[in-house]
Design an enzyme around this catalytic site. Structure first.
Site, PDB file in Angstrom:
ATOM      1  N   GLU A  63       0.971  -1.085   0.008  1.00 24.49           N
ATOM      2  CA  GLU A  63       0.002   0.014  -0.135  1.00 24.49           C
ATOM      3  C   GLU A  63       0.862   1.224  -0.026  1.00 24.49           C
ATOM      4  O   GLU A  63       2.017   1.198   0.487  1.00 24.49           O
ATOM      5  CB  GLU A  63      -0.751   0.216   1.436  1.00 24.49           C
ATOM      6  CG  GLU A  63      -1.804  -1.297   1.481  1.00 24.49           C
ATOM      7  CD  GLU A  63      -2.379  -1.409   2.785  1.00 24.49           C
ATOM      8  OE1 GLU A  63      -3.331  -0.580   3.087  1.00 24.49           O
ATOM      9  OE2 GLU A  63      -1.880  -2.135   3.591  1.00 24.49           O
TER      10      GLU A  63
ATOM     11  N   LYS B 233       2.256   4.625   1.481  1.00 25.62           N
ATOM     12  CA  LYS B 233       2.407   5.014   2.640  1.00 25.62           C
ATOM     13  C   LYS B 233       1.991   6.493   2.804  1.00 25.62           C
ATOM     14  O   LYS B 233       2.868   7.581   2.096  1.00 25.62           O
ATOM     15  CB  LYS B 233       3.853   4.811   3.103  1.00 25.62           C
ATOM     16  CG  LYS B 233       3.990   5.353   4.729  1.00 25.62           C
ATOM     17  CD  LYS B 233       5.530   4.813   5.155  1.00 25.62           C
ATOM     18  CE  LYS B 233       5.571   5.245   6.662  1.00 25.62           C
ATOM     19  NZ  LYS B 233       5.797   6.736   6.809  1.00 25.62           N
TER      20      LYS B 233
ATOM     21  N   ASP C 215       1.360  10.342   3.671  1.00 28.08           N
ATOM     22  CA  ASP C 215       2.209  11.211   4.460  1.00 28.08           C
ATOM     23  C   ASP C 215       1.380  12.064   5.161  1.00 28.08           C
ATOM     24  O   ASP C 215       0.993  13.104   4.825  1.00 28.08           O
ATOM     25  CB  ASP C 215       3.349  12.081   3.975  1.00 28.08           C
ATOM     26  CG  ASP C 215       4.295  12.620   4.690  1.00 28.08           C
ATOM     27  OD1 ASP C 215       4.526  12.205   5.792  1.00 28.08           O
ATOM     28  OD2 ASP C 215       5.076  13.478   4.278  1.00 28.08           O
TER      29      ASP C 215
ATOM     30  N   TYR D 193      -7.014   2.275   6.433  1.00 29.39           N
ATOM     31  CA  TYR D 193      -6.053   1.334   6.049  1.00 29.39           C
ATOM     32  C   TYR D 193      -6.020  -0.219   6.884  1.00 29.39           C
ATOM     33  O   TYR D 193      -5.532  -1.122   6.546  1.00 29.39           O
ATOM     34  CB  TYR D 193      -4.630   1.575   6.017  1.00 29.39           C
ATOM     35  CG  TYR D 193      -4.010   2.340   7.233  1.00 29.39           C
ATOM     36  CD1 TYR D 193      -3.803   1.287   8.335  1.00 29.39           C
ATOM     37  CD2 TYR D 193      -3.928   3.482   7.211  1.00 29.39           C
ATOM     38  CE1 TYR D 193      -3.359   1.655   9.586  1.00 29.39           C
ATOM     39  CE2 TYR D 193      -3.589   4.105   8.622  1.00 29.39           C
ATOM     40  CZ  TYR D 193      -3.124   3.194   9.847  1.00 29.39           C
ATOM     41  OH  TYR D 193      -2.798   3.819  10.908  1.00 29.39           O
TER      42      TYR D 193
ATOM     43  N   LYS E 211      10.992   3.241   3.076  1.00 32.89           N
ATOM     44  CA  LYS E 211      10.949   4.707   3.024  1.00 32.89           C
ATOM     45  C   LYS E 211      11.778   4.945   1.688  1.00 32.89           C
ATOM     46  O   LYS E 211      12.702   4.754   1.401  1.00 32.89           O
ATOM     47  CB  LYS E 211      11.675   5.382   4.067  1.00 32.89           C
ATOM     48  CG  LYS E 211      11.139   5.286   5.342  1.00 32.89           C
ATOM     49  CD  LYS E 211       9.534   5.580   5.643  1.00 32.89           C
ATOM     50  CE  LYS E 211       9.635   7.012   5.854  1.00 32.89           C
ATOM     51  NZ  LYS E 211      10.063   7.428   7.190  1.00 32.89           N
TER      52      LYS E 211
ATOM     53  N   CYS F 250      29.234  44.809   1.961  1.00 37.41           N
ATOM     54  CA  CYS F 250      27.971  44.204   2.332  1.00 37.41           C
ATOM     55  C   CYS F 250      26.960  44.526   1.286  1.00 37.41           C
ATOM     56  O   CYS F 250      27.014  45.733   0.561  1.00 37.41           O
ATOM     57  CB  CYS F 250      27.447  44.742   3.465  1.00 37.41           C
ATOM     58  SG  CYS F 250      25.788  44.249   4.038  1.00 37.41           S
TER      59      CYS F 250
ATOM     60  N   CYS G 148      24.408  47.398   3.275  1.00 38.23           N
ATOM     61  CA  CYS G 148      24.764  48.749   3.517  1.00 38.23           C
ATOM     62  C   CYS G 148      26.271  49.151   3.137  1.00 38.23           C
ATOM     63  O   CYS G 148      26.763  50.273   3.577  1.00 38.23           O
ATOM     64  CB  CYS G 148      25.084  48.440   5.233  1.00 38.23           C
ATOM     65  SG  CYS G 148      26.469  47.592   5.735  1.00 38.23           S
TER      66      CYS G 148
ATOM     67  N   CYS H  73      29.343  40.885   7.719  1.00 35.20           N
ATOM     68  CA  CYS H  73      29.224  42.352   7.990  1.00 35.20           C
ATOM     69  C   CYS H  73      29.452  42.725   9.410  1.00 35.20           C
ATOM     70  O   CYS H  73      28.427  42.186  10.066  1.00 35.20           O
ATOM     71  CB  CYS H  73      27.921  42.955   7.219  1.00 35.20           C
ATOM     72  SG  CYS H  73      27.512  44.681   7.476  1.00 35.20           S
TER      73      CYS H  73
ATOM     74  N   CYS I  24      23.633  48.014   9.970  1.00 34.68           N
ATOM     75  CA  CYS I  24      23.291  47.463   8.921  1.00 34.68           C
ATOM     76  C   CYS I  24      21.881  47.044   8.886  1.00 34.68           C
ATOM     77  O   CYS I  24      21.418  46.322   9.673  1.00 34.68           O
ATOM     78  CB  CYS I  24      24.156  46.061   8.575  1.00 34.68           C
ATOM     79  SG  CYS I  24      23.511  45.322   6.832  1.00 34.68           S
TER      80      CYS I  24
END
Length: 674
Positions: A113, A115, A117, A222, A310, A404, A407, A422, A427
């Site tokens: 089946e 799975k 989530d 299920y 999985k 930066c 700034c 920075c 800033c």
């Protein structure tokens, strides 16, 4: 209309609405337009309002959400809801198959089946009527979420037969519902859900059923809790019975005679997975015959007759268009890959983390490269590698800037660090990110102040530091884009409520370098008040076991700054709590707790507590939580889907507890109260 005629019409409406709902939500084959269903439902609601005695628990009108609950009560499952063991590759599956054959021989078949989530739930029916629904919880005890489950229209409120039984299923949020929900959250400036599973779980644990009703959840059943009561002989017969009773089951299931058939089924769905309207994260394989299941038995937490395969993290190819630079609250410059949009594990990915300049050099990433990306843990996108063979010669080197991007201050690389930083305290990007951090869940937890709203407030110059949040007024907020009256009222209430937070939340929210949420809690418990902490010397701080010299220096330097002292004074003026109000830890020598003085690792998903809550409770009983398993680890607490940490613990012979044992210890010591 008189009572007798109304009663007759209500029964007719029940039958019609149940039939139309079953066709639409279970069979996916509606026979009437939505407008006709809505008109009939409205007629039913009006009749029930006029004749209240005609409203019953199985009425289709009960799906729109009822009264707000104060709390969820506990529910004992008639039969434990066990979690499944995991397989991650073909070798794991063949090992499972070998163990099964060693017990029951070769004459059997599997049922495979998808799975789903989502969130595991149980539904209890008495004489065909839906009486109660609950979460899995610890497998033995869950929470009563009946009112929320009634809002899922594919759950029948009345079965086709007057039977009494408990059934198990997976409630989930379809991809379309998830995308619509996150779009609405984004427009409201709220934090989006990370994935449909979290969204479904969060929806079903709302105390207001109307919220669950608005989320458009779905379910696949299920299993039957105690199939022995039904007289069926196999799991596949049980699924067929669920169909006949009016439940929605997943039709993609398949009986497989051999493990080779199982592997073929898995391979097929690994390819078709992205095209499903809901998320799956693997395949469940079960021995079909119930007598064989009984013969194989179970361990403490898992059946020996079933396993969950999985799926590996999905990898896809796309083009790297550019690299954006983001300035974090500590000034670190983080590069982010901007990609041609591509579907990965069910969601569209446009960006992926590149972490730092060294990683870009190490992987030889160039602008315009074709790259392979995946979602780490099916959540966080990352660049795996570059497809060098697909280069055309038009790709370009990426050069990190010297200044930066926000700034224009010169960037520096601090000795011993990988990142460029920075160091300008003014800033704008750092200030904005600091504000976002301050209101986050683990800090002051101000609901409704997401990144979008903070950015708006900052750009409109309504806030310049965290203290300004406590000066915001209705008239200022109502002017903002996408902010209605209700949103503004809720936000102001959340800001006001945050004033009562315990000291550790404020400490973490201030963003002191090297001070995480755990250290903030330790410091707050030790010094009790902000004033005492601000007066602490480096020696006072390093006297605490978990505080090293680097962190102590950072704390002392932080509170020596004039602007920080002014900020704290301002926050006090606005009524922000400056004291630790949480529970105090039990001294190791004063407790007989099983955790006292032990090094403990938490792994896997817990059902009854969040990871942070479990950590907090264990530390209160004298335990020390660490992130990795080693020979120094005394105890591992393994929740659902525990992976490599559990494997390593078993290899090292370390004691392992499940969540049920954890909860038992917490309750026995009075730390956790139901």
């Amino acid at each position: 209309m008189e009572q007798n005629l109304a009663e007759k019409r209500v029964k007719e409406l029940h039958n019609l609405l149940n039939q139309y709902g079953y066709e639409y939500y279970v069979l996916d084959n509606p026979s009437v337009p939505d407008s006709e269903y809505d008109a009939l439902l409205n007629e039913l609601i009006q009749l029930e309002e006029k004749f209240p005695s005609l409203k019953t628990n199985d009425s289709p009108s009960q799906r729109i959400g009822g009264e707000v609950l104060d709390m969820f009560s506990k529910v004992q499952h008639q039969k434990p809801m066990l979690s499944l063991g995991n397989a991650f590759n073909e070798a794991d599956l063949r090992d499972f198959d070998r163990k099964v054959r060693a017990v029951i021989g070769d004459d059997f078949s599997y049922v495979c089946e998808l799975k789903i989530d989502g969130l595991a739930v149980s539904l209890r029916y008495e004489n065909g009527l839906f009486e109660q629904g609950a979460t899995r919880g610890d497998g033995t005890t869950g929470e009563d979420i009946t009112a929320n489950l009634k809002t899922i229209r594919s759950i029948p409120l009345r079965l086709n037969q007057a039977v009494s039984l408990e059934v198990r299923g997976e409630a989930f949020m379809p991809k379309k519902s998830f995308e619509a929900l996150n779009k609405a959250k984004d427009e409201n400036g709220e934090e989006p859900f990370a994935n449909p599973r979290n969204a479904a779980a969060g929806s079903l644990r709302q105390l207001d059923p109307r919220i669950a009703a608005s989320r458009n959840l779905d379910i696949f059943l299920y299993a039957i809790g105690d199939a022995g009561q039904t007289g069926i002989q196999s799991h596949s017969d049980g699924l067929d019975l669920l169909d006949r009773l009016g439940f929605k089951t997943n039709k993609e299931r398949k009986r497989c005679a051999t493990i080779e058939d199982v592997l073929q089924y898995i391979e097929g769905w690994q390819e078709k997975r992205p095209h499903l309207p809901y998320e799956i994260d693997g395949i469940v394989i079960k021995v079909d015959n119930l007598a064989h299941q009984e013969q194989l038995g179970t361990t403490v937490k898992s059946p020996r007759w079933a396993i969950a395969y999985k799926f590996p993290a999905e990898e896809v190819m796309t083009k790297l268009l550019s690299i954006e630079l983001n300035v974090g609250r500590t000034g670190v410059i983080t590069p982010t890959a901007v990609l041609e949009p591509v579907k990965v594990a069910g969601t569209t990915v446009k960006r992926a983390s590149l972490h730092n300049e060294d990683l870009i050099r190490e992987k030889d990433i160039k602008l315009g490269d074709m790259v392979v990306i995946k979602k780490a843990g099916d959540i966080i996108p990352e660049v795996v590698n570059v497809l060098v063979e697909k280069r055309t010669g038009e790709e370009a080197e990426f050069l990190m800037p010297t200044h930066c991007p926000e700034c224009e201050s010169e960037l520096v690389r601090i000795e011993g660090e990988v990142a460029l930083r920075c160091i300008n305290p003014k800033c704008p990007a750092q200030i904005r990110e600091g504000l976002i951090h301050f209101v986050s869940r683990n800090a002051m937890n101000i609901d409704g102040l997401g990144e979008r709203v903070i950015s708006q407030l900052f750009s409109e110059k309504l806030i310049e530091d965290v203290a300004d949040l406590y000066t915001l007024q209705f008239d200022q907020l109502i002017q903002l884009e996408r902010m209605g009256e209700k949103s503004v009222h809720n936000l102001l209430e959340a800001i006001e409520a945050s004033k009562q937070n315990s000291l550790e939340r404020l400490l973490f929210g201030l963003g002191i370098r090297h001070v995480g949420a755990k250290a903030a809690k330790t410091i707050a418990m030790e010094f009790k008040t902000m004033d005492q902490l601000m007066e602490a010397a480096k020696e006072d701080l390093t006297a605490i076991n978990e505080i090293g010299e680097k962190m102590a220096d950072s704390i002392v330097t932080f509170f020596e700054q004039e602007e920080v002292i002014e900020l704290i004074t301002e926050l006090k003026t606005y009524g922000v709590n400056m004291e630790y109000t949480g529970p105090l830890p039990v001294a190791v020598e004063e407790t007989d707790s099983a955790f006292a003085g032990k090094t403990i690792v938490l792994t896997g998903k817990l059902e009854q507590l969040s990871r942070n809550e479990a950590k907090e409770q264990i530390e209160l009983l004298g335990g020390k939580i660490t992130g990795s398993v080693s020979k120094k680890t005394d105890l591992v607490i393994a929740g659902e889907d525990a992976g490599s940490k559990l494997t390593k613990a078993e290899q090292l012979g370390i004691e392992v507890w499940d969540e049920e044992r954890l909860m038992e210890e917490l309750k026995n010591k009075g730390v956790f109260n139901e």
